[in-house]
Design an enzyme around this catalytic site. Structure first.
Site, PDB file in Angstrom:
ATOM      1  N   HIS A 127      -2.833  30.085  88.724  1.00 36.59           N
ATOM      2  CA  HIS A 127      -3.026  31.680  89.446  1.00 36.59           C
ATOM      3  C   HIS A 127      -3.528  32.498  88.428  1.00 36.59           C
ATOM      4  O   HIS A 127      -2.750  32.903  87.540  1.00 36.59           O
ATOM      5  CB  HIS A 127      -1.621  31.845  89.989  1.00 36.59           C
ATOM      6  CG  HIS A 127      -1.237  32.961  90.579  1.00 36.59           C
ATOM      7  ND1 HIS A 127      -1.671  33.196  91.892  1.00 36.59           N
ATOM      8  CD2 HIS A 127      -0.714  34.084  90.133  1.00 36.59           C
ATOM      9  CE1 HIS A 127      -1.392  34.470  92.094  1.00 36.59           C
ATOM     10  NE2 HIS A 127      -0.861  35.186  91.212  1.00 36.59           N
ATOM     11  N   VAL A 187       8.650  33.717  84.779  1.00 30.68           N
ATOM     12  CA  VAL A 187       8.608  32.237  84.650  1.00 30.68           C
ATOM     13  C   VAL A 187       9.931  31.707  84.499  1.00 30.68           C
ATOM     14  O   VAL A 187      10.438  30.307  84.767  1.00 30.68           O
ATOM     15  CB  VAL A 187       7.822  31.916  83.333  1.00 30.68           C
ATOM     16  CG1 VAL A 187       8.433  32.130  82.044  1.00 30.68           C
ATOM     17  CG2 VAL A 187       7.416  30.350  83.399  1.00 30.68           C
ATOM     18  N   ILE A 193      11.502  31.781  88.449  1.00 27.25           N
ATOM     19  CA  ILE A 193      10.891  31.070  89.648  1.00 27.25           C
ATOM     20  C   ILE A 193      10.577  29.714  89.173  1.00 27.25           C
ATOM     21  O   ILE A 193       9.540  29.596  88.468  1.00 27.25           O
ATOM     22  CB  ILE A 193       9.700  31.789  90.275  1.00 27.25           C
ATOM     23  CG1 ILE A 193      10.165  33.419  90.576  1.00 27.25           C
ATOM     24  CG2 ILE A 193       8.870  31.199  91.240  1.00 27.25           C
ATOM     25  CD1 ILE A 193       8.882  34.268  90.896  1.00 27.25           C
ATOM     26  N   MET A 238       7.082  27.928  88.710  1.00 26.68           N
ATOM     27  CA  MET A 238       5.986  28.745  87.846  1.00 26.68           C
ATOM     28  C   MET A 238       6.363  28.061  86.493  1.00 26.68           C
ATOM     29  O   MET A 238       7.291  28.401  85.634  1.00 26.68           O
ATOM     30  CB  MET A 238       6.473  30.039  87.659  1.00 26.68           C
ATOM     31  CG  MET A 238       5.348  31.068  87.064  1.00 26.68           C
ATOM     32  SD  MET A 238       5.912  32.764  87.240  1.00 26.68           S
ATOM     33  CE  MET A 238       4.497  33.483  86.236  1.00 26.68           C
ATOM     34  N   TYR A 284       6.446  30.927  94.949  1.00 25.83           N
ATOM     35  CA  TYR A 284       6.426  31.961  93.938  1.00 25.83           C
ATOM     36  C   TYR A 284       6.084  33.269  94.748  1.00 25.83           C
ATOM     37  O   TYR A 284       6.781  34.320  94.526  1.00 25.83           O
ATOM     38  CB  TYR A 284       5.245  31.663  92.878  1.00 25.83           C
ATOM     39  CG  TYR A 284       4.777  32.895  92.242  1.00 25.83           C
ATOM     40  CD1 TYR A 284       5.407  33.417  91.024  1.00 25.83           C
ATOM     41  CD2 TYR A 284       3.542  33.392  92.700  1.00 25.83           C
ATOM     42  CE1 TYR A 284       4.908  34.558  90.349  1.00 25.83           C
ATOM     43  CE2 TYR A 284       2.973  34.684  91.844  1.00 25.83           C
ATOM     44  CZ  TYR A 284       3.704  34.856  90.790  1.00 25.83           C
ATOM     45  OH  TYR A 284       2.874  36.096  90.015  1.00 25.83           O
ATOM     46  N   HIS A 306       9.047  34.400  96.774  1.00 31.24           N
ATOM     47  CA  HIS A 306      10.422  34.442  95.984  1.00 31.24           C
ATOM     48  C   HIS A 306      10.708  36.114  95.841  1.00 31.24           C
ATOM     49  O   HIS A 306       9.921  36.826  95.754  1.00 31.24           O
ATOM     50  CB  HIS A 306      10.040  33.880  94.709  1.00 31.24           C
ATOM     51  CG  HIS A 306      11.381  33.707  94.084  1.00 31.24           C
ATOM     52  ND1 HIS A 306      12.133  34.672  93.235  1.00 31.24           N
ATOM     53  CD2 HIS A 306      12.104  32.553  93.758  1.00 31.24           C
ATOM     54  CE1 HIS A 306      13.253  34.227  92.649  1.00 31.24           C
ATOM     55  NE2 HIS A 306      13.249  32.830  93.041  1.00 31.24           N
TER      56      HIS A 306
END
Length: 109
Positions: A10, A36, A39, A42, A77, A80
């Site tokens: 991403h 990071v 989530i 990630m 993600y 979230h």
């Protein structure tokens, strides 16, 4: 859409609005990096500033790259609450933004 499983990257290209201090930009980057820890899909986060001598950046000054386990991980993600909260802080501070998700292809010579 390609197969959902497998690493997906991403990438977000950004140009921050004028008037933001380096400290304000640093705080926004720290907030992005902290996702990071919040989530699970990630897997990593990296970032940098444009240093190209080609001058083809089209005004973008920063690049942010996150690695996810799958396209489903990116969907998790995006949905979230921590991402939504952070996006509400970051996006108003950007003049330009471009996001690309891709599955890397490694070429072995």
């Amino acid at each position: 859409m390609e197969e959902a499983k497998g690493e997906v990257r991403h990438v977000l290209l950004a140009k921050f609005k004028g008037g933001l201090s380096e400290d304000e930009i640093d705080q926004l980057i720290k907030g992005y990096a902290n996702l990071v820890n919040l989530i699970p899909p990630m897997k990593s986060f990296s970032w940098g500033k444009d240093v190209s001598i080609e001058n083809l950046h089209q005004g973008f000054t920063h690049i942010f790259e996150s690695i996810f386990e799958s396209t489903e991980g990116i969907a998790e993600y995006i949905g979230h609450p921590a991402h939504a909260e952070y996006a509400n802080l970051l996006l108003p501070q950007l003049d330009k933004v471009l996001v690309i998700d891709y599955k890397p292809t490694v070429v072995h010579l």
